[in-house]
Design a protein around this motif. Sequence first.
Motif, PDB file in Angstrom:
ATOM      1  N   MET A  12     -31.105   2.766  28.102  1.00  0.00           N
ATOM      2  CA  MET A  12     -30.835   2.478  26.695  1.00  0.00           C
ATOM      3  C   MET A  12     -32.128   2.400  25.922  1.00  0.00           C
ATOM      4  O   MET A  12     -33.201   2.273  26.483  1.00  0.00           O
ATOM      5  N   GLY A  13     -32.004   2.495  24.601  1.00  0.00           N
ATOM      6  CA  GLY A  13     -33.125   2.259  23.707  1.00  0.00           C
ATOM      7  C   GLY A  13     -32.687   1.208  22.701  1.00  0.00           C
ATOM      8  O   GLY A  13     -31.500   1.070  22.413  1.00  0.00           O
ATOM      9  N   HIS A  14     -33.646   0.444  22.206  1.00  0.00           N
ATOM     10  CA  HIS A  14     -33.333  -0.516  21.151  1.00  0.00           C
ATOM     11  C   HIS A  14     -34.606  -0.897  20.426  1.00  0.00           C
ATOM     12  O   HIS A  14     -35.701  -0.490  20.796  1.00  0.00           O
ATOM     13  N   ARG A  15     -34.432  -1.653  19.374  1.00  0.00           N
ATOM     14  CA  ARG A  15     -35.570  -2.311  18.738  1.00  0.00           C
ATOM     15  C   ARG A  15     -35.078  -3.601  18.107  1.00  0.00           C
ATOM     16  O   ARG A  15     -33.920  -3.723  17.714  1.00  0.00           O
ATOM     17  N   LEU A  16     -35.988  -4.572  18.051  1.00  0.00           N
ATOM     18  CA  LEU A  16     -35.684  -5.887  17.502  1.00  0.00           C
ATOM     19  C   LEU A  16     -36.527  -6.055  16.240  1.00  0.00           C
ATOM     20  O   LEU A  16     -37.753  -6.059  16.320  1.00  0.00           O
ATOM     21  N   ILE A  17     -35.869  -6.166  15.083  1.00  0.00           N
ATOM     22  CA  ILE A  17     -36.604  -6.143  13.813  1.00  0.00           C
ATOM     23  C   ILE A  17     -36.726  -7.496  13.128  1.00  0.00           C
ATOM     24  O   ILE A  17     -37.402  -7.608  12.122  1.00  0.00           O
ATOM     25  N   HIS A  18     -36.101  -8.518  13.671  1.00  0.00           N
ATOM     26  CA  HIS A  18     -36.059  -9.792  12.963  1.00  0.00           C
ATOM     27  C   HIS A  18     -37.139 -10.779  13.397  1.00  0.00           C
ATOM     28  O   HIS A  18     -37.021 -11.971  13.139  1.00  0.00           O
ATOM     29  N   GLY A  19     -38.177 -10.290  14.050  1.00  0.00           N
ATOM     30  CA  GLY A  19     -39.368 -11.086  14.280  1.00  0.00           C
ATOM     31  C   GLY A  19     -39.408 -11.974  15.497  1.00  0.00           C
ATOM     32  O   GLY A  19     -40.439 -12.573  15.770  1.00  0.00           O
TER      33      GLY A  19
END
Length: 173
Positions: A12-19
């Motif tokens: 899977m791929g993901h990203r976390l943008i909320h710090g």
Amino acid sequence: MPDLVFTRRFSMGHRLIHGASESCALPHGHNEFVTVRLEPTNPTRLDGRGNMPVSFQKAKQTWHRFVDERLDHALQLAGDDPLLAWFKAHEPARATRIVVTPGDPTTELMVCLLMAKISAFLLAEGGILRCSELSIEETPTNTVSFAGNPADFIPHTSLQQNWWNRADMSIAD
């Protein structure tokens, strides 16, 4: 009654943008293992013939199909991630491969969402089994396990019936 435990691997791929994890703000991927523990909803003595409430093949068929066809090589994004809008506008066919989550797609959130999803599948298949625990191994040294009612932990959304509560192959609303 013995529990059924099985594991499936997916990329899977993901990203976390909320710090919460700045090092995870750029899209990146993991090879993950999801393990489920299923127990009979009506435990009884083994019958001396079949000796199981349901075969392994039947117990894992829908779940493995979901993991293989929908989670494997999908991108996980928060519903408010600007990348989601970009994909919908510029690559709508690829946008269908995005798992959309209520907030950052952390492993902690994903174990709750996937527990709800497999629970919906099992209920639709007659409710003979229930998922008592689900864990995701994100890396060889990081695993998140969940046991309990995922509705108690999943962020509230405005929809009545989100993808994780439906017994279908959806990964977004």
